[in-house]
Design a protein around this motif. Structure first.
Motif, PDB file in Angstrom:
ATOM      1  N   MET A  56      47.943  40.071  26.181  1.00 10.99           N
ATOM      2  CA  MET A  56      49.294  39.559  26.394  1.00 10.99           C
ATOM      3  C   MET A  56      49.412  38.893  27.764  1.00 10.99           C
ATOM      4  SD  MET A  56      50.958  39.982  23.689  1.00 10.99           S
ATOM      5  CE  MET A  56      50.811  40.892  22.150  1.00 10.99           C
ATOM      6  N   TYR A  57      48.825  39.511  28.780  1.00 14.17           N
ATOM      7  CA  TYR A  57      48.915  38.942  30.118  1.00 14.17           C
ATOM      8  C   TYR A  57      48.149  37.631  30.224  1.00 14.17           C
ATOM      9  CZ  TYR A  57      51.452  42.588  32.600  1.00 14.17           C
ATOM     10  OH  TYR A  57      52.429  43.411  33.057  1.00 14.17           O
ATOM     11  N   VAL A  58      46.967  37.584  29.599  1.00 14.84           N
ATOM     12  CA  VAL A  58      46.150  36.371  29.680  1.00 14.84           C
ATOM     13  C   VAL A  58      46.820  35.216  28.938  1.00 14.84           C
ATOM     14  CG1 VAL A  58      43.968  35.334  28.937  1.00 14.84           C
ATOM     15  CG2 VAL A  58      43.973  37.570  30.033  1.00 14.84           C
ATOM     16  N   LEU A  59      47.428  35.497  27.788  1.00 20.92           N
ATOM     17  CA  LEU A  59      47.994  34.436  26.965  1.00 20.92           C
ATOM     18  C   LEU A  59      49.417  34.052  27.367  1.00 20.92           C
ATOM     19  CD1 LEU A  59      46.779  35.466  23.386  1.00 20.92           C
ATOM     20  CD2 LEU A  59      45.782  33.778  24.950  1.00 20.92           C
ATOM     21  N   ILE A  60      50.217  35.040  27.715  1.00 20.35           N
ATOM     22  CA  ILE A  60      51.649  34.787  27.920  1.00 20.35           C
ATOM     23  C   ILE A  60      51.989  34.456  29.362  1.00 20.35           C
ATOM     24  CG2 ILE A  60      53.938  35.880  27.851  1.00 20.35           C
ATOM     25  CD1 ILE A  60      53.072  37.320  25.342  1.00 20.35           C
ATOM     26  N   GLN A 213      34.654  29.520  47.097  1.00 18.19           N
ATOM     27  CA  GLN A 213      35.201  30.840  47.371  1.00 18.19           C
ATOM     28  C   GLN A 213      36.028  31.371  46.206  1.00 18.19           C
ATOM     29  OE1 GLN A 213      35.513  28.099  49.234  1.00 18.19           O
ATOM     30  NE2 GLN A 213      37.443  28.032  50.378  1.00 18.19           N
ATOM     31  N   LEU A 214      36.628  30.475  45.426  1.00 17.73           N
ATOM     32  CA  LEU A 214      37.397  30.932  44.273  1.00 17.73           C
ATOM     33  C   LEU A 214      36.472  31.333  43.131  1.00 17.73           C
ATOM     34  CD1 LEU A 214      40.455  28.492  44.273  1.00 17.73           C
ATOM     35  CD2 LEU A 214      40.093  30.643  45.499  1.00 17.73           C
ATOM     36  N   ARG A 215      35.339  30.661  43.016  1.00 15.84           N
ATOM     37  CA  ARG A 215      34.343  31.128  42.048  1.00 15.84           C
ATOM     38  C   ARG A 215      33.864  32.526  42.422  1.00 15.84           C
ATOM     39  NH1 ARG A 215      32.238  25.665  42.437  1.00 15.84           N
ATOM     40  NH2 ARG A 215      30.481  26.420  43.707  1.00 15.84           N
ATOM     41  N   GLY A 216      33.731  32.763  43.714  1.00 18.59           N
ATOM     42  CA  GLY A 216      33.372  34.108  44.166  1.00 18.59           C
ATOM     43  C   GLY A 216      34.416  35.134  43.783  1.00 18.59           C
ATOM     44  N   ILE A 217      35.690  34.764  43.896  1.00 13.96           N
ATOM     45  CA  ILE A 217      36.762  35.686  43.533  1.00 13.96           C
ATOM     46  C   ILE A 217      36.731  35.988  42.041  1.00 13.96           C
ATOM     47  CG2 ILE A 217      39.280  35.806  43.254  1.00 13.96           C
ATOM     48  CD1 ILE A 217      39.561  34.686  46.030  1.00 13.96           C
ATOM     49  N   MET A 218      36.378  34.991  41.215  1.00 11.80           N
ATOM     50  CA  MET A 218      36.248  35.253  39.778  1.00 11.80           C
ATOM     51  C   MET A 218      35.228  36.357  39.534  1.00 11.80           C
ATOM     52  SD  MET A 218      36.552  31.747  37.551  1.00 11.80           S
ATOM     53  CE  MET A 218      35.359  30.758  38.455  1.00 11.80           C
ATOM     54  N   ALA A 321      41.245  48.105  46.857  1.00 10.57           N
ATOM     55  CA  ALA A 321      42.162  47.559  47.860  1.00 10.57           C
ATOM     56  C   ALA A 321      41.459  46.545  48.762  1.00 10.57           C
ATOM     57  CB  ALA A 321      42.748  48.692  48.701  1.00 10.57           C
ATOM     58  N   LEU A 322      40.203  46.802  49.116  1.00  8.66           N
ATOM     59  CA  LEU A 322      39.467  45.892  49.996  1.00  8.66           C
ATOM     60  C   LEU A 322      39.269  44.525  49.349  1.00  8.66           C
ATOM     61  CD1 LEU A 322      36.704  48.271  51.457  1.00  8.66           C
ATOM     62  CD2 LEU A 322      38.761  47.421  52.605  1.00  8.66           C
ATOM     63  N   ILE A 323      39.238  44.465  48.030  1.00  9.36           N
ATOM     64  CA  ILE A 323      39.096  43.184  47.343  1.00  9.36           C
ATOM     65  C   ILE A 323      40.451  42.564  47.031  1.00  9.36           C
ATOM     66  CG2 ILE A 323      38.309  42.061  45.220  1.00  9.36           C
ATOM     67  CD1 ILE A 323      35.969  43.988  45.152  1.00  9.36           C
ATOM     68  N   ILE A 324      41.369  43.352  46.496  1.00 11.91           N
ATOM     69  CA  ILE A 324      42.637  42.800  46.010  1.00 11.91           C
ATOM     70  C   ILE A 324      43.534  42.344  47.147  1.00 11.91           C
ATOM     71  CG2 ILE A 324      44.767  43.381  44.794  1.00 11.91           C
ATOM     72  CD1 ILE A 324      43.096  45.246  43.024  1.00 11.91           C
ATOM     73  N   THR A 325      43.622  43.129  48.225  1.00 10.35           N
ATOM     74  CA  THR A 325      44.573  42.819  49.295  1.00 10.35           C
ATOM     75  C   THR A 325      44.327  41.462  49.949  1.00 10.35           C
ATOM     76  OG1 THR A 325      44.829  45.198  49.722  1.00 10.35           O
ATOM     77  CG2 THR A 325      45.604  43.678  51.429  1.00 10.35           C
ATOM     78  N   LEU A 350      42.863  35.057  35.217  1.00  9.51           N
ATOM     79  CA  LEU A 350      41.441  35.342  35.307  1.00  9.51           C
ATOM     80  C   LEU A 350      41.175  36.810  35.668  1.00  9.51           C
ATOM     81  CD1 LEU A 350      40.298  32.088  37.130  1.00  9.51           C
ATOM     82  CD2 LEU A 350      39.757  32.745  34.774  1.00  9.51           C
ATOM     83  N   SER A 351      42.013  37.381  36.519  1.00  6.48           N
ATOM     84  CA  SER A 351      41.823  38.787  36.865  1.00  6.48           C
ATOM     85  C   SER A 351      42.068  39.678  35.654  1.00  6.48           C
ATOM     86  CB  SER A 351      42.741  39.185  38.024  1.00  6.48           C
ATOM     87  OG  SER A 351      44.106  39.029  37.670  1.00  6.48           O
TER      88      SER A 351
END
Length: 426
Positions: A56-60, A213-218, A321-325, A350-351
């Motif tokens: 639902m989150y990915v589609l909506i 850097q965004l590919r890294g975040i993926m 937290a070290l990744i998300i924040t 993507l998350s």
């Protein structure tokens, strides 16, 4: 300008906090409901329900983010809260597992539409730039506090009542949230500029693909999801069946992970002033790989102790937290100002797509193949994501600080778009 002196923001923030805690309590109660209906197979039920949530989150969510400025927002937010309250009220009445799946689909569809619509409203109410920045920070603090306090509140409540009463309480919370929304003066959004919703959503994905850097975040999204699924999906069966704990013990173990998240989140602002975001996030990935390895050791070696489990769960919370924040900081520094909305919308999808991969592994494989093998698979996914992130995001290609990356995708929107667009996707 004092942020909470703004009446409409005060009411909306209250609605957000109440709805967040309602969602957190529902997650705890849902795990216990799954155990009540399915016993040892609760992991499959919970994993499937959470997979539905991610779908639902990915589609909506991307569509809602794109259309958030084109709807009568106060009425829409009220209706979404009303739907969520009604669904949660119906959950303790279910007698079959498939009832859970239908109700969770409705609940999460409403939640996926609520978040981008709610955040699109804030800049129209908080017009002062510094106050608006504080509003974004307050929203992040609310999310962090919910991850810690919801399990604690659930644990306290479960010492006094059965988990079914948690559903009744959270339904009342959604009703209060809906009334707070109605009490605000939310202006309708300005007329659309004609940009197609799917164009906006797709542009953010393209930005991620083109920016190192965004590919890294993926890849780091997969690390977070792999470790987090152990906590979210498998805690109820591990605590009840392996450790022999109670309903309240399940909530306290979830709170151990939330404590790690909160402590790390409180320390990070000062850390990020001195250390670049990439280093912090890669450290978090290493912590999560260590946390998943610790979880594997707990089960494979038979080291099923309360202290060892709580320590591992807290370690996973710290790593998350070290990744998300720092993620938002990297997103903002990696693209031009006008590309920020679509980039945040893409990260949201993507998350959740990463969780869509790991939730079924934790739930279905955990029930059918056992926790040692399942947690080994999730540990391998976490390690793979970490190595991939290191490869895709070289240390010299931007650290989420400083000027806009040279590899960032050019803005696709007209310069006249204001920061209200950012909030639709943030």
């Amino acid at each position: 300008m004092r942020l909470f002196a703004i009446r409409d923001y005060r009411h909306l923030f209250g609605a957000q906090v109440i709805a967040l805690f309602g969602t957190g309590l529902t997650t705890v109660a849902l795990g216990l409901l799954a155990y009540d209906l399915a016993g040892p197979r609760a992991g499959i039920v919970l994993g499937t329900a959470l997979t539905i949530k991610m779908v639902m989150y990915v589609l909506i969510a991307p569509v809602a983010a794109a259309y958030a400025g084109r709807l009568p927002r106060r009425t829409f937010l009220f209706l979404l809260d009303a739907v969520r309250g009604a669904v949660v009220l119906a959950l303790p009445l279910v007698t079959e597992v498939w009832h859970i799946y239908i109700l969770i689909g409705l609940l999460q569809a409403a939640s996926a539409a609520f978040t981008p619509t709610f955040q699109a409203v804030i800049p129209d109410i908080v017009t002062d730039e510094s106050a608006y920045t504080r509003a974004l920070s307050a929203s992040q603090v609310a999310y962090t506090m919910e991850s810690l306090l919801s399990p604690v509140l659930a644990a306290v409540a479960l010492t006094l009542m059965s988990f079914n009463w948690l559903f009744l309480g959270t339904s009342a919370g959604f009703l209060i949230s809906a009334l707070l929304v109605l009490s605000t003066r939310i202006p309708d959004a300005p007329p659309s500029t004609g940009t197609k919703a799917w164009d906006t959503a797709a542009a953010g994905i393209v930005t991620f693909i083109r920016t190192p850097q965004l590919r890294g975040i993926m890849a780091l999204n997969l690390v977070v999801a792999a470790a987090g699924s152990i906590v979210v999906v498998n805690t109820v069966n591990y605590v009840r069946d392996v450790l022999g704990g109670s309903q309240s013990d399940v909530a306290w173990m979830l709170a151990a992970s939330g404590t790690g998240t909160l402590l790390a989140a409180l320390a990070l602002p000062r850390v990020l002033d001195r250390i670049d975001a990439r280093t912090v996030m890669m450290t978090g990935a290493g912590v999560l790989v260590g946390g998943t390895a610790s979880a594997v050791t707990l089960t494979a070696a038979g080291l099923t102790t309360w202290t060892g489990t709580a320590t591992t769960w807290a370690l996973i919370g710290i790593g998350m937290a070290l990744i998300i924040t720092p993620t938002g900081k990297v997103l903002r520094a990696s693209v031009g100002r006008n590309a920020i909305p679509e980039t945040f919308a893409a990260q949201f999808s993507l998350s959740h797509l990463a969780w869509l991969i790991t939730y079924p592994v934790a739930g279905w494989l955990g029930t059918n193949a056992g926790l040692p093998l399942t947690w080994s698979v999730l540990a391998i996914l976490a390690a793979t994501g970490t190595l991939t992130a290191l490869r895709l995001w070289p240390s010299h290609d931007g650290h989420g600080q400083g000027p806009v990356s040279r590899t960032a995708t050019p803005a696709r929107h007209a310069p006249g778009k204001d920061r209200s667009t950012l909030a639709r996707a943030a």
